[in-house]
Write a protein that holds these residues in place. Structure first.
Motif, PDB file in Angstrom:
ATOM      1  N   GLY A 180      23.813 -24.731 -10.259  1.00 12.91           N
ATOM      2  CA  GLY A 180      23.590 -25.714 -11.322  1.00 12.91           C
ATOM      3  C   GLY A 180      22.139 -26.155 -11.403  1.00 12.91           C
ATOM      4  N   LEU A 181      21.542 -26.476 -10.253  1.00 11.30           N
ATOM      5  CA  LEU A 181      20.139 -26.892 -10.201  1.00 11.30           C
ATOM      6  C   LEU A 181      19.223 -25.787 -10.718  1.00 11.30           C
ATOM      7  CD1 LEU A 181      17.911 -28.889  -9.227  1.00 11.30           C
ATOM      8  CD2 LEU A 181      18.043 -27.764  -6.989  1.00 11.30           C
ATOM      9  N   ILE A 182      19.516 -24.556 -10.323  1.00  7.92           N
ATOM     10  CA  ILE A 182      18.699 -23.411 -10.753  1.00  7.92           C
ATOM     11  C   ILE A 182      18.747 -23.251 -12.267  1.00  7.92           C
ATOM     12  CG2 ILE A 182      18.545 -20.879 -10.677  1.00  7.92           C
ATOM     13  CD1 ILE A 182      19.609 -21.180  -7.714  1.00  7.92           C
ATOM     14  N   LEU A 183      19.941 -23.329 -12.837  1.00  9.00           N
ATOM     15  CA  LEU A 183      20.084 -23.137 -14.280  1.00  9.00           C
ATOM     16  C   LEU A 183      19.471 -24.293 -15.066  1.00  9.00           C
ATOM     17  CD1 LEU A 183      23.659 -21.577 -14.509  1.00  9.00           C
ATOM     18  CD2 LEU A 183      21.434 -20.426 -14.541  1.00  9.00           C
ATOM     19  N   ASN A 184      19.548 -25.498 -14.523  1.00  9.78           N
ATOM     20  CA  ASN A 184      18.894 -26.633 -15.185  1.00  9.78           C
ATOM     21  C   ASN A 184      17.393 -26.400 -15.297  1.00  9.78           C
ATOM     22  OD1 ASN A 184      21.202 -28.102 -15.643  1.00  9.78           O
ATOM     23  ND2 ASN A 184      21.037 -29.333 -13.774  1.00  9.78           N
ATOM     24  N   ASN A 185      16.803 -25.879 -14.225  1.00  9.38           N
ATOM     25  CA  ASN A 185      15.371 -25.587 -14.248  1.00  9.38           C
ATOM     26  C   ASN A 185      15.060 -24.407 -15.170  1.00  9.38           C
ATOM     27  OD1 ASN A 185      13.528 -27.148 -12.191  1.00  9.38           O
ATOM     28  ND2 ASN A 185      15.502 -26.923 -11.179  1.00  9.38           N
ATOM     29  N   ALA A 186      15.931 -23.405 -15.166  1.00 10.86           N
ATOM     30  CA  ALA A 186      15.698 -22.215 -15.990  1.00 10.86           C
ATOM     31  C   ALA A 186      15.757 -22.539 -17.476  1.00 10.86           C
ATOM     32  CB  ALA A 186      16.716 -21.134 -15.647  1.00 10.86           C
ATOM     33  N   ARG A 187      16.551 -23.546 -17.856  1.00 10.18           N
ATOM     34  CA  ARG A 187      16.738 -23.875 -19.279  1.00 10.18           C
ATOM     35  C   ARG A 187      15.673 -24.828 -19.821  1.00 10.18           C
ATOM     36  NH1 ARG A 187      22.716 -23.944 -17.899  1.00 10.18           N
ATOM     37  NH2 ARG A 187      23.552 -22.042 -18.868  1.00 10.18           N
ATOM     38  N   LYS A 188      14.772 -25.266 -18.962  1.00  8.69           N
ATOM     39  CA  LYS A 188      13.695 -26.141 -19.435  1.00  8.69           C
ATOM     40  C   LYS A 188      12.656 -25.327 -20.192  1.00  8.69           C
ATOM     41  CE  LYS A 188      14.024 -29.506 -15.658  1.00  8.69           C
ATOM     42  NZ  LYS A 188      13.339 -30.028 -14.446  1.00  8.69           N
ATOM     43  N   PHE A 189      12.003 -25.988 -21.134  1.00  7.73           N
ATOM     44  CA  PHE A 189      10.928 -25.325 -21.864  1.00  7.73           C
ATOM     45  C   PHE A 189       9.593 -25.569 -21.152  1.00  7.73           C
ATOM     46  CE2 PHE A 189      14.190 -25.717 -25.109  1.00  7.73           C
ATOM     47  CZ  PHE A 189      14.151 -24.454 -25.679  1.00  7.73           C
ATOM     48  N   PRO A 190       8.677 -24.611 -21.201  1.00  7.18           N
ATOM     49  CA  PRO A 190       7.383 -24.787 -20.538  1.00  7.18           C
ATOM     50  C   PRO A 190       6.569 -25.904 -21.187  1.00  7.18           C
ATOM     51  CG  PRO A 190       7.387 -22.805 -21.902  1.00  7.18           C
ATOM     52  CD  PRO A 190       8.800 -23.312 -21.886  1.00  7.18           C
ATOM     53  N   MET A 191       5.699 -26.523 -20.390  1.00  9.37           N
ATOM     54  CA  MET A 191       4.836 -27.597 -20.886  1.00  9.37           C
ATOM     55  C   MET A 191       3.454 -27.033 -21.205  1.00  9.37           C
ATOM     56  SD  MET A 191       5.802 -30.809 -18.415  1.00  9.37           S
ATOM     57  CE  MET A 191       4.626 -31.861 -19.287  1.00  9.37           C
ATOM     58  N   MET A 192       3.099 -27.062 -22.468  1.00 11.61           N
ATOM     59  CA  MET A 192       1.779 -26.630 -22.927  1.00 11.61           C
ATOM     60  C   MET A 192       1.432 -25.221 -22.422  1.00 11.61           C
ATOM     61  SD  MET A 192      -0.335 -30.199 -22.482  1.00 11.61           S
ATOM     62  CE  MET A 192       0.238 -30.459 -20.791  1.00 11.61           C
ATOM     63  N   ALA A 193       2.409 -24.342 -22.453  1.00 15.24           N
ATOM     64  CA  ALA A 193       2.213 -22.957 -22.014  1.00 15.24           C
ATOM     65  C   ALA A 193       3.251 -22.074 -22.699  1.00 15.24           C
ATOM     66  CB  ALA A 193       2.335 -22.860 -20.501  1.00 15.24           C
ATOM     67  N   ASP A 194       3.049 -20.780 -22.629  1.00 15.12           N
ATOM     68  CA  ASP A 194       3.983 -19.842 -23.272  1.00 15.12           C
ATOM     69  C   ASP A 194       5.254 -19.638 -22.453  1.00 15.12           C
ATOM     70  OD1 ASP A 194       2.313 -19.424 -25.445  1.00 15.12           O
ATOM     71  OD2 ASP A 194       1.224 -17.803 -24.438  1.00 15.12           O
ATOM     72  N   ARG A 195       5.138 -19.762 -21.137  1.00 18.67           N
ATOM     73  CA  ARG A 195       6.323 -19.536 -20.317  1.00 18.67           C
ATOM     74  C   ARG A 195       6.225 -20.298 -19.008  1.00 18.67           C
ATOM     75  NH1 ARG A 195       4.732 -13.410 -20.253  1.00 18.67           N
ATOM     76  NH2 ARG A 195       2.939 -13.402 -18.874  1.00 18.67           N
ATOM     77  N   GLN A 196       7.390 -20.377 -18.359  1.00 23.81           N
ATOM     78  CA  GLN A 196       7.456 -20.973 -17.032  1.00 23.81           C
ATOM     79  C   GLN A 196       8.100 -19.961 -16.074  1.00 23.81           C
ATOM     80  OE1 GLN A 196      10.182 -24.033 -16.047  1.00 23.81           O
ATOM     81  NE2 GLN A 196      11.890 -23.167 -17.212  1.00 23.81           N
ATOM     82  N   VAL A 197       7.907 -20.194 -14.760  1.00 20.64           N
ATOM     83  CA  VAL A 197       8.459 -19.321 -13.724  1.00 20.64           C
ATOM     84  C   VAL A 197       9.335 -20.145 -12.791  1.00 20.64           C
ATOM     85  CG1 VAL A 197       7.907 -17.811 -11.772  1.00 20.64           C
ATOM     86  CG2 VAL A 197       6.468 -17.771 -13.820  1.00 20.64           C
ATOM     87  N   VAL A 198      10.543 -19.657 -12.536  1.00 26.03           N
ATOM     88  CA  VAL A 198      11.451 -20.294 -11.574  1.00 26.03           C
ATOM     89  C   VAL A 198      11.829 -19.236 -10.540  1.00 26.03           C
ATOM     90  CG1 VAL A 198      13.648 -21.485 -11.220  1.00 26.03           C
ATOM     91  CG2 VAL A 198      12.353 -21.847 -13.351  1.00 26.03           C
ATOM     92  N   ILE A 199      11.433 -19.470  -9.289  1.00 23.21           N
ATOM     93  CA  ILE A 199      11.686 -18.503  -8.219  1.00 23.21           C
ATOM     94  C   ILE A 199      12.621 -19.113  -7.180  1.00 23.21           C
ATOM     95  CG2 ILE A 199      10.644 -17.144  -6.358  1.00 23.21           C
ATOM     96  CD1 ILE A 199       8.061 -17.057  -8.038  1.00 23.21           C
TER      97      ILE A 199
END
Length: 342
Positions: free
Chosen positions: A63-82
């Motif tokens: 659940g925690l992982i998917l919550n982070n994965a579904r966030k939109f990046p801040m002032m950038a084209d993409r985000q990374v969740v490892i």
């Protein structure tokens, strides 16, 4: 079908990023390579503070992982969740959590790069999660390099650095270090920093910069055994005994057992009419090494090979305290080599 780690790394270096990476298998080296590359190159350094999240399996849940994965990046084209150590995710094996993850895999957020580093274990190939990841994500299976392919891997690894290596030197590294790719790559890396220009690595370089003695090592020891070079074999054994930390006894038993197993295979294959090229394929060895095994097979008939297996078993039991009396480890090893050579 799981993808090859080297192919995935090539795509990453070409800046071809996918929304989901699931990396599993028993060889952590390739998993670490891919994770480290994504961590350092997927987004610019100044964007990582807000747009790169590192989680650890034992402290996370799906659940925690998917919550982070579904966030939109801040002032950038993409985000990374490892997710590092993803094999420790407590709820990854639960059916309801797998369904949640499958739902995300079917429709991932394009602006997120989600990476699972699932080391030392493999997903069940029959599971719905495996099948969905295999279809929709970049799924990498990181297997241990087989011993017979290790010299090829060493040659390829060094070639990527614009250097090259002599086949005997690659065999020396393989026999002396084994298939621990992390240790191998570290030792090779420490050696290569000494060369400014592209260089062909030889035994002398390995001796000088890694510390593997070019005359007293496993490769030369087996060569002396195979050629029945009594003086050379005893010199090497003496060197090993004087340097027990670098040359522990127990791996020597395994080394000799594997060596004589190959000689037994040669005897069997020769009876079936196998030629030298077929023997190289059967044993998974370079042709120049097979020639030396052929000499060994002439020096040790099948009856002697069977006796050697008994000697190794006896020495191994003595090392473990069975009927060892007052015999030291050094005496045990010397006696084993004596019985093999005479």
């Amino acid at each position: 079908m799981p993808q090859n780690p080297q192919t995935v790394l090539k795509d990453l270096k070409a800046k071809k990023f996918a929304p989901i990476y699931f990396l599993d298998g028993e060889e952590p080296f390739f998993i670490d390579e891919i994770v480290n590359f994504i961590e350092k190159n997927a987004i610019a350094e100044h964007e990582r503070g807000f747009n790169q999240v590192i989680l650890y399996g034992k402290d996370s849940n799906v659940g925690l992982i998917l919550n982070n994965a579904r966030k939109f990046p801040m002032m950038a084209d993409r985000q990374v969740v490892i997710i590092k150590e993803a094999q420790s995710l407590g709820d990854l094996g639960k059916e309801d959590m797998q369904k949640l993850l499958i739902s995300y895999v079917k429709n991932p957020l394009p602006s997120t790069i989600l990476v699972f580093a699932h080391k030392y274990k493999k997903l069940d190939g029959r599971s719905a999660l495996y099948k969905e990841l295999d279809k929709k994500a970049v799924y990498v299976r990181s297997d241990k390099i087989k011993d017979y392919k290790l010299t090829d891997w060493i040659e390829g690894f060094i070639k990527e650095t614009e250097h090259s290596i002599d086949k005997r030197a690659a065999q020396l590294l393989s026999d002396s270090i084994g298939n621990n790719l992390e240790v191998l790559s570290n030792e090779i890396g420490k050696m290569l920093i000494n060369f400014r220009e592209p260089t062909k690595i030889t035994n002398e370089h390995i001796s000088r910069y890694i510390g593997i003695n070019k005359d007293y090592n496993n490769f030369e020891f087996l060569n002396a055994i195979g050629f029945k070079d009594v003086m050379k074999a005893n010199k090497i054994i003496h060197f090993f005994i004087q340097n027990p930390k670098a040359n522990p006894v127990i791996p020597m038993f395994s080394l000799l057992f594997n060596y004589f197993t190959k000689i037994a295979l040669i005897h069997q294959a020769k009876r079936n009419g196998a030629n030298e090229q077929q023997l190289a394929s059967l044993l998974g060895l370079p042709p120049f090494v097979v020639k030396e095994y052929m000499v060994a097979s002439r020096n040790y008939n099948l009856g002697k090979v069977i006796d050697v297996f008994a000697y190794i078993k006896e020495a191994d039991l003595r090392f473990k305290g069975v009927d060892s009396g007052s015999m030291s480890e050094a005496e045990n090893l010397r006696e084993l080599v004596y019985k093999i050579l005479h």
